[in-house]
Design a protein around this motif. Structure first.
Motif, PDB file in Angstrom:
ATOM      1  N   SER A  29       1.120  27.986 -10.788  1.00  0.00           N
ATOM      2  CA  SER A  29       0.654  28.243  -9.515  1.00  0.00           C
ATOM      3  C   SER A  29       1.673  27.696  -8.531  1.00  0.00           C
ATOM      4  CB  SER A  29      -0.244  27.802  -9.608  1.00  0.00           C
ATOM      5  OG  SER A  29      -0.240  25.996  -9.663  1.00  0.00           O
ATOM      6  N   LEU A  30       2.350  26.564  -8.550  1.00  0.00           N
ATOM      7  CA  LEU A  30       3.110  25.906  -7.758  1.00  0.00           C
ATOM      8  C   LEU A  30       4.527  26.997  -7.713  1.00  0.00           C
ATOM      9  CD1 LEU A  30       3.956  22.762  -8.672  1.00  0.00           C
ATOM     10  CD2 LEU A  30       2.465  23.489  -6.276  1.00  0.00           C
ATOM     11  N   VAL A  31       4.818  27.759  -8.901  1.00  0.00           N
ATOM     12  CA  VAL A  31       5.893  28.266  -9.157  1.00  0.00           C
ATOM     13  C   VAL A  31       5.226  30.493  -7.864  1.00  0.00           C
ATOM     14  CG1 VAL A  31       6.905  30.460 -10.374  1.00  0.00           C
ATOM     15  CG2 VAL A  31       7.066  27.194 -11.237  1.00  0.00           C
ATOM     16  N   ALA A  32       4.483  30.552  -8.482  1.00  0.00           N
ATOM     17  CA  ALA A  32       4.358  31.575  -7.806  1.00  0.00           C
ATOM     18  C   ALA A  32       3.501  31.498  -6.144  1.00  0.00           C
ATOM     19  CB  ALA A  32       2.853  32.380  -8.452  1.00  0.00           C
ATOM     20  N   ALA A  33       3.539  30.328  -6.028  1.00  0.00           N
ATOM     21  CA  ALA A  33       2.740  30.324  -4.618  1.00  0.00           C
ATOM     22  C   ALA A  33       4.167  30.198  -3.610  1.00  0.00           C
ATOM     23  CB  ALA A  33       2.739  28.726  -4.108  1.00  0.00           C
ATOM     24  N   ASN A  34       5.483  29.913  -4.740  1.00  0.00           N
ATOM     25  CA  ASN A  34       7.143  29.740  -3.885  1.00  0.00           C
ATOM     26  C   ASN A  34       8.282  30.541  -4.672  1.00  0.00           C
ATOM     27  OD1 ASN A  34       6.237  27.341  -2.028  1.00  0.00           O
ATOM     28  ND2 ASN A  34       6.367  26.438  -3.155  1.00  0.00           N
ATOM     29  N   TRP A  35       7.087  31.526  -4.236  1.00  0.00           N
ATOM     30  CA  TRP A  35       8.086  32.601  -5.673  1.00  0.00           C
ATOM     31  C   TRP A  35       9.382  33.103  -5.417  1.00  0.00           C
ATOM     32  CZ3 TRP A  35       9.485  33.875 -10.099  1.00  0.00           C
ATOM     33  CH2 TRP A  35      10.030  35.037 -10.319  1.00  0.00           C
ATOM     34  N   PRO A  36       9.772  33.326  -4.467  1.00  0.00           N
ATOM     35  CA  PRO A  36      11.326  33.817  -4.085  1.00  0.00           C
ATOM     36  C   PRO A  36      12.537  32.836  -4.038  1.00  0.00           C
ATOM     37  CG  PRO A  36       9.894  33.978  -1.833  1.00  0.00           C
ATOM     38  CD  PRO A  36       8.998  33.676  -2.684  1.00  0.00           C
ATOM     39  N   HIS A  37      11.551  31.079  -3.577  1.00  0.00           N
ATOM     40  CA  HIS A  37      12.500  30.411  -3.379  1.00  0.00           C
ATOM     41  C   HIS A  37      12.959  29.327  -4.484  1.00  0.00           C
ATOM     42  CE1 HIS A  37      12.126  30.702   0.941  1.00  0.00           C
ATOM     43  NE2 HIS A  37      11.296  30.176   0.869  1.00  0.00           N
TER      44      HIS A  37
END
Length: 162
Positions: free
Chosen positions: A113-121
């Motif tokens: 969920s953390l990676v998906a929330a900040n996906w392009p970064h």
């Protein structure tokens, strides 16, 4: 405790069980929220500054603490390993690997969920945590040391009763 050839690496000179380093690594990974919280308490001016560095909001921090609850129960069990350990410790040692797997799964959902929330970064710290999470998967699945440690700890009750 029924020792086999090679089990001397799990026993200290006093005859006590030695906690494997792999277990310490896995516990530190799952308890990273608690570790950050304890370290932040040492700051005298702004205690939330360190937590804001790792967690963008309070919900992430609370979720990380909840992920660590099963691992925290394993830490409590580890503190009770001594010559006259309580009777609940060997029984709890049988379910401790399951609790570690539950922490691993919950941590994976949180990381996803953390990676998906900040996906392009790209965040180097999150990449390190994901890498550590994959190492924890490998350790929980394949580590003979962890499996034998929990077997020896669970067999303590059988040797005490016999």
């Amino acid at each position: 405790m029924q020792l086999q050839l090679g089990d001397e690496r799990y026993i200290t000179a006093d005859g006590q069980l030695r906690t494997p380093l792999a277990l310490m690594f896995v516990l530190a990974l799952f308890l990273r929220g608690y570790l950050a919280w304890i370290i932040s308490l040492t700051f005298s001016e702004d205690r939330s500054r360190l937590l804001q560095f790792f967690y963008s909001n309070t919900e992430q921090f609370v979720l990380t603490l909840s992920v660590g609850l099963p691992a925290l129960a394993v830490v409590v069990m580890l503190t009770q390993i001594k010559a006259d350990m309580p009777a609940w410790v060997p029984r709890f040692a049988r379910i401790a690997p399951v609790l570690l797997w539950l922490s691993w799964l919950a941590d994976g959902v949180l990381l996803f969920s953390l990676v998906a929330a900040n996906w392009p970064h790209f965040a180097f710290v999150k990449a390190l945590i994901i890498f550590a999470w994959l190492i924890a998967f490998w350790l929980l699945l394949y580590s003979r040391h962890l499996k034998r440690f929990f077997e020896l700890l669970a067999s303590e009750k059988a040797s005490d009763e016999g």
